[in-house]
Design an enzyme around this catalytic site. Structure first.
Site, PDB file in Angstrom:
ATOM      1  N   CYS A   1      24.028 -50.122 -21.741  1.00 52.32           N
ATOM      2  CA  CYS A   1      24.023 -48.967 -22.647  1.00 52.32           C
ATOM      3  C   CYS A   1      22.880 -48.004 -22.327  1.00 52.32           C
ATOM      4  O   CYS A   1      22.941 -47.285 -21.337  1.00 52.32           O
ATOM      5  CB  CYS A   1      23.991 -49.433 -24.106  1.00 52.32           C
ATOM      6  SG  CYS A   1      24.531 -48.162 -25.276  1.00 52.32           S
TER       7      CYS A   1
ATOM      8  N   HIS B   1      28.612 -53.156 -24.553  1.00 52.39           N
ATOM      9  CA  HIS B   1      27.736 -54.289 -24.870  1.00 52.39           C
ATOM     10  C   HIS B   1      28.481 -55.612 -24.638  1.00 52.39           C
ATOM     11  O   HIS B   1      29.262 -56.046 -25.483  1.00 52.39           O
ATOM     12  CB  HIS B   1      27.270 -54.217 -26.328  1.00 52.39           C
ATOM     13  CG  HIS B   1      26.287 -53.125 -26.590  1.00 52.39           C
ATOM     14  ND1 HIS B   1      24.926 -53.286 -26.464  1.00 52.39           N
ATOM     15  CD2 HIS B   1      26.468 -51.834 -26.954  1.00 52.39           C
ATOM     16  CE1 HIS B   1      24.308 -52.157 -26.749  1.00 52.39           C
ATOM     17  NE2 HIS B   1      25.221 -51.244 -27.045  1.00 52.39           N
TER      18      HIS B   1
ATOM     19  N   GLU C   1      27.223 -58.515 -24.768  1.00 50.38           N
ATOM     20  CA  GLU C   1      26.608 -59.602 -25.525  1.00 50.38           C
ATOM     21  C   GLU C   1      27.240 -59.844 -26.890  1.00 50.38           C
ATOM     22  O   GLU C   1      27.066 -60.919 -27.481  1.00 50.38           O
ATOM     23  CB  GLU C   1      25.101 -59.352 -25.687  1.00 50.38           C
ATOM     24  CG  GLU C   1      24.720 -58.179 -26.572  1.00 50.38           C
ATOM     25  CD  GLU C   1      24.653 -56.847 -25.838  1.00 50.38           C
ATOM     26  OE1 GLU C   1      24.005 -55.906 -26.350  1.00 50.38           O
ATOM     27  OE2 GLU C   1      25.267 -56.730 -24.750  1.00 50.38           O
TER      28      GLU C   1
END
Length: 512
Positions: free
Chosen positions: A79, A170, A172
């Site tokens: 990001c 993202h 994660e």
């Protein structure tokens, strides 16, 4: 030493989640502020740049020094990190009035190591305002989405000594359905990390290091009965045996029968535990105090006084052990650089100075879920490993207003009914933390033919991974009805029960 992934923190709400996901792959991860990059040694196999609430186009943008990083180790920029890499190397990043937030699907995937076993339309999670309009020279596109052209890109082979991968999304978060696979492709495939970060290896290395560090000296540890201090105690006990001394202080603000039950829970574990009854001292000093911060400071001061008095009865103690865990360490360092104080309920402020002791923190590299897994590896019983978190100030911050012995007793009875029913209904292990709050209000009720004007309590139950965010628990209605009925019928002085359905944020888990 384990192979390690270094994570540079730009202030993203997801930074800790990146570290946790890497550790799920049995690889060690370490978070540092973006402007506090340590020496890149042979144990650091790869580097991840986190997201950020800032914009790379803003005058307040965070500017990392990429020279010690790029080309030295494989890099994964996420990001903000991806946008900064694009801008730094001559690409084009545009500020946008429209924030892209939510689910998207990858398109036009290129065959690459990073995207191995990632489906062609894999769902990912976007959370950004700026958009990468053009990637720099020396880089190539890996994927887009239906709404943006640049969702993933990388440096071309040979452009740097080590590859640089960049993601606009993202990986994660769980909403990126193949995010863990992608991280695994980077961590173990591209960076080449060995998957040796396991509870068993942590115990083995920690015991060895603690023995080397402490030698034949004595260690003092304040136990709370919770997971962190118990696991810390067992690690130290395995390392130094009977040279560990443990105090468990009853401050008069524990749950019903908790002092006796906690002491009993340590029987058979081989620990040298001394129980200290200091109820009168704590409740006496708290008399008339209603302000939450004053309560905490008073409890902290009296704890230090009691601990110091009892510690002085021991001879030749050199070390003070604390159950500090990794989120406490991370929170003690700002992404802007300066250190801040670790939260007072984690760090017994003042004790090291007062007692002139060296500090040892066996768990400072672990997240809470890792602490529990280490506890299992140490054969700690489930009733300790699965115990809910309990605030350091105890019931003092669950009694809104001033503290009296009668209020503590009232809350202890109501709370015992709540917790015992959670266990009876097999809900205790499905909830991360639960507690009862005594409210500073009275309400009208009717019992039999009599009108009552008595106290109200609020029940709180949340689900969380580490307490940084929390969702209120959806407990069954029949359970709630049973608890409410038992509290009102059996605890004289309470005639109303309510349930807290606030999330964190914006609310906190505790009321004070």
């Amino acid at each position: 030493m384990h192979d390690k992934i270094l994570i540079l923190d730009f202030g993203s709400q997801y930074t800790q989640l990146i570290a946790r996901r890497v550790r799920e792959l049995n690889v060690c991860s370490e978070i540092v502020p973006y402007n506090k990059v340590p020496e890149i040694d042979e144990h650091i196999k790869g580097i991840i740049l986190s997201g950020s609430p800032f914009s790379v186009t803003s005058e307040h943008a965070l500017h990392p020094d990429l020279k010690p990083i790029i080309g030295k180790k494989p890099v994964l920029a996420i990001c903000y990190g991806a946008q900064y890499v694009a801008q730094h190397f001559g690409g084009k990043v545009m500020a946008s009035n429209k924030r892209e937030y939510g689910k998207a699907n990858l398109q036009n995937l290129v065959n690459d190591k990073l995207l191995k076993d990632i489906p062609a339309d894999s769902q990912v999670w976007m959370s950004h305002g700026d958009t990468i309009e053009a990637i720099p020279d020396g880089f190539e596109l890996l994927a887009g989405t239906e709404s943006i052209d640049v969702a993933a890109y990388r440096s071309k082979d040979g452009h740097f000594d080590k590859p640089v991968y960049c993601l606009q999304f993202h990986p994660e978060v769980t909403h990126s359905l193949d995010g863990l696979q992608l991280l695994n492709n980077f961590v173990t495939g591209i960076a080449g990390c060995a998957t040796t970060w396991t509870p068993e290896s942590f115990v083995e290395s920690s015991v060895r290091e603690l023995r080397q560090k402490i030698g034949d000296e004595k260690v003092l540890l304040g136990l709370s009965g919770g997971v962190d201090s118990s696991v810390a105690a067992m690690l130290l006990h395995r390392a130094i045996g009977d040279k560990l001394y443990c105090f468990f202080i009853d401050n008069g603000l524990l749950r019903k029968n908790e002092f006796e039950e906690v002491l009993k829970s340590y029987e058979g574990l081989g620990l040298n535990v001394t129980g200290i009854n200091a109820k009168k001292e704590f409740l006496g000093e708290l008399e008339g105090i209603s302000d939450p911060e004053k309560k905490r400071k008073t409890i902290g001061r009296v704890f230090i006084e009691v601990f110091e008095r009892e510690a002085n009865k021991l001879e030749d103690v050199q070390w003070l052990a604390q159950g500090t865990i990794y989120p406490d360490v991370i929170e003690s360092v700002s992404v802007y650089g300066p250190s801040v104080t670790i939260k007072s309920h984690h760090n017994v402020g003042g004790l090291p100075d007062k007692l002139n002791l060296k500090i040892v923190e066996p768990l400072r590299s672990l997240f809470k879920d890792e602490v529990r897994r280490v506890g299992k590896s140490l054969d700690l019983p489930d009733y300790i490993i699965g115990r809910h978190p309990f605030p350091g100030p105890g019931l003092a911050i669950r009694i809104l207003g001033d503290i009296t012995a009668d209020k503590v007793a009232l809350l202890q009875e109501a709370d015992a009914i709540y917790i015992n029913n959670l266990k009876k209904f097999n809900l205790y292990d499905k909830v991360w933390q639960a507690g009862t709050i005594l409210l500073p209000v009275q309400s009208v009720g009717v019992m039999g033919d009599e009108r009552t004007y008595e106290q109200a309590v609020a029940l709180r139950a949340v689900n969380s991974m580490d307490g940084m965010t929390a969702e209120w628990s959806r407990l069954p209605y029949d359970f709630m009805a049973t608890v409410s009925s038992e509290i009102i019928n059996h605890v004289k002085g309470i005639n109303r029960v309510v349930y807290d359905i606030s999330t964190k944020p914006p609310s906190t888990i505790e009321w004070e």
